[in-house]
Design an enzyme around this catalytic site. Structure first.
Site, PDB file in Angstrom:
ATOM      1  N   LYS A  49      46.914   1.304 -39.083  1.00 21.80           N
ATOM      2  CA  LYS A  49      45.713   0.671 -39.295  1.00 21.80           C
ATOM      3  C   LYS A  49      44.941   0.116 -38.154  1.00 21.80           C
ATOM      4  O   LYS A  49      45.666   0.052 -37.039  1.00 21.80           O
ATOM      5  CB  LYS A  49      45.865  -0.535 -40.399  1.00 21.80           C
ATOM      6  CG  LYS A  49      46.932  -1.663 -39.975  1.00 21.80           C
ATOM      7  CD  LYS A  49      47.224  -2.619 -40.983  1.00 21.80           C
ATOM      8  CE  LYS A  49      47.997  -3.710 -40.521  1.00 21.80           C
ATOM      9  NZ  LYS A  49      48.271  -4.803 -41.295  1.00 21.80           N
ATOM     10  N   ARG A 146      48.187 -13.789 -50.695  1.00 21.29           N
ATOM     11  CA  ARG A 146      47.230 -13.123 -50.053  1.00 21.29           C
ATOM     12  C   ARG A 146      47.003 -11.862 -50.975  1.00 21.29           C
ATOM     13  O   ARG A 146      46.258 -12.302 -52.025  1.00 21.29           O
ATOM     14  CB  ARG A 146      47.734 -12.196 -48.633  1.00 21.29           C
ATOM     15  CG  ARG A 146      46.622 -11.840 -47.709  1.00 21.29           C
ATOM     16  CD  ARG A 146      47.010 -11.695 -46.321  1.00 21.29           C
ATOM     17  NE  ARG A 146      48.114 -10.484 -46.371  1.00 21.29           N
ATOM     18  CZ  ARG A 146      48.604  -9.696 -45.130  1.00 21.29           C
ATOM     19  NH1 ARG A 146      48.085 -10.239 -43.946  1.00 21.29           N
ATOM     20  NH2 ARG A 146      49.414  -8.950 -45.169  1.00 21.29           N
ATOM     21  N   TYR A 268      32.874 -20.281 -13.727  1.00 17.30           N
ATOM     22  CA  TYR A 268      32.209 -21.120 -14.397  1.00 17.30           C
ATOM     23  C   TYR A 268      32.761 -22.629 -14.597  1.00 17.30           C
ATOM     24  O   TYR A 268      33.798 -22.809 -15.066  1.00 17.30           O
ATOM     25  CB  TYR A 268      31.903 -20.581 -15.931  1.00 17.30           C
ATOM     26  CG  TYR A 268      30.685 -19.497 -15.860  1.00 17.30           C
ATOM     27  CD1 TYR A 268      29.630 -19.568 -15.490  1.00 17.30           C
ATOM     28  CD2 TYR A 268      31.198 -18.310 -16.670  1.00 17.30           C
ATOM     29  CE1 TYR A 268      28.597 -18.712 -15.573  1.00 17.30           C
ATOM     30  CE2 TYR A 268      30.350 -17.382 -16.359  1.00 17.30           C
ATOM     31  CZ  TYR A 268      28.944 -17.390 -16.261  1.00 17.30           C
ATOM     32  OH  TYR A 268      28.017 -16.384 -16.404  1.00 17.30           O
ATOM     33  N   MET A 327      32.780 -12.686 -19.476  1.00 16.86           N
ATOM     34  CA  MET A 327      32.750 -11.460 -20.118  1.00 16.86           C
ATOM     35  C   MET A 327      33.234  -9.964 -19.737  1.00 16.86           C
ATOM     36  O   MET A 327      33.663  -9.436 -20.162  1.00 16.86           O
ATOM     37  CB  MET A 327      30.923 -11.171 -20.552  1.00 16.86           C
ATOM     38  CG  MET A 327      30.832 -10.214 -21.633  1.00 16.86           C
ATOM     39  SD  MET A 327      29.143 -10.100 -21.979  1.00 16.86           S
ATOM     40  CE  MET A 327      28.915 -11.483 -22.967  1.00 16.86           C
TER      41      MET A 327
END
Length: 387
Positions: A49, A146, A268, A327
């Protein structure tokens, strides 16, 4: 490789890619064989998956099929349709079950829905009443809360006189919620519940163990095991040595190496201040490539338990991430790497044989599953096939 006599000659895309991923399909096949060995008399499936945990369902599915896997599990029907081309006579189970409008995809591609709710069960019986019998599986909830039919309802269903005589699942399965913690008493509790299910569905194959459950021993294996993360080299069990071979290596290219002075800040927010004169390697990978922001060297308020971020590997040495990861870019401190041994254009290993997947994941406060399935679209991929 580029022809040095022709500066405009076409280069190998992998050799010049900003970010690249190597997938060792031989290691993948070996990991499946190892899980099959550990599964004893149980048959061993392969879970592919999420695009084979981010590594490519086409190539990984082919390698697993050629290694001997004949049972596969995917999450959604579209994954099953894709896999069918590469596993022509395999039994492919769809873990999210079936929804109205998907019937034709299941029938045309020979896919097996895993019925996960009373609603899906009722719908499937109406489908087979109209179109004829087709294999299905039934998931029973043994404590996960679940997906799955409640335990007592599933057992009662076996004696339900309204159950169509033609309805007979080919597999009944459940899922362990604490299999990665062998010491948990909840594993034994779920095992006892699932044994009740297996007894009620006598004559139908049963499956409880995914990767972690396989390591719990033969009591958990039943008829079919379902390894996933272990196939891709990840840790299935908390603590202890990981016996699986690494399958994936992610690398990012160094764009620039720059000098910075003691006392200057990095990236940053200026959250990281240099304690010495340093050399910094800026590489072409960031959170857009699945190299998570929480791997930053500083400035991550949600990560309280680890004071440092991730490390990369270059020129035979581990090098730390410094400052906030962004990013498209990550900054590594390469001060301790001799200048003659590193240059722009070299590659830093983000995770792989030298930087274990789960060690990197822990630095992000997460698990190897998330790193693999978060791989972005920018990786140039190279698959190494078994000889």
């Amino acid at each position: 490789m580029t022809n040095p006599d022709d500066p405009f000659a076409e280069a190998d895309d992998f050799e010049i890619a900003p970010v690249r991923l190597t997938v060792d399909l031989g290691a993948l096949a070996d990991n499946w064989r190892e899980m099959a060995r550990r599964s004893g008399s149980a048959r061993t499936a392969a879970v592919v998956k999420a695009d084979a945990y981010g590594l490519g369902i086409e190539d990984c599915g082919t390698a697993l099929y050629e290694a001997g896997a004949r049972d596969f599990f995917v999450a959604v029907v579209q994954e099953g349709v894709t896999l069918r081309t590469y596993a022509p006579d395999a039994r492919i189970y769809v873990l999210s079950g079936i929804w109205p409008g998907q019937e034709q995809l299941f029938f045309e591609n020979g896919l097996v829905p895993v019925l996960v709710s009373e609603e899906q069960l009722a719908f499937w019986m109406s489908v087979t009443a109209e179109h004829g019998d087709h294999p299905c599986a039934l998931q029973v909830d043994t404590g996960f809360n679940r997906l799955g039919i409640p335990l007592e309802d599933a057992i009662a269903f076996t004696d339900d006189v309204s159950r169509p005589a033609s309805f007979s699942p080919v597999l009944v399965l459940s899922h362990l919620h604490s299999g990665d913690t062998p010491s948990s008493e909840l594993n034994q509790k779920q095992l006892e519940s699932f044994r009740r299910v297996a007894d009620a569905f006598e004559g139908i194959e049963t499956s409880l163990a995914a990767s972690a459950g396989i390591f719990l021993g033969s009591d958990y294996h039943f008829d079919l095991t379902r390894p996933g993360i272990a196939l891709y080299g990840g840790e299935a069990v908390n603590g202890g040595k990981n016996p699986m071979r690494p399958v994936a290596k992610a690398e990012a290219r160094i764009i620039q190496i720059r000098d910075a002075k003691k006392g200057e800040t990095v990236s940053y927010g200026g959250t990281y201040q240099l304690s010495r004169d340093s050399r910094l390697a800026i590489v072409a990978a960031g959170y857009a490539d699945g190299y998570l922001r929480s791997l930053s060297g500083s400035g991550v308020p949600l990560r309280q338990n680890i004071g440092h971020g991730a490390f990369g590997f270059v020129a035979g040495r581990k090098v730390p991430v410094v400052g906030r990861l962004t990013m498209d870019l990550t900054i590594f401190d390469v001060t301790d790497v001799p200048a003659a041994e590193i240059r722009s254009g070299d590659y830093v290993e983000l995770f792989g044989p030298n930087m274990p997947l789960d060690d990197v994941a822990r630095a992000a406060g997460t698990i190897g599953y998330e790193l693999l399935t978060s791989l972005g679209l920018r990786y140039e991929r190279r698959y190494i096939y078994p000889e």
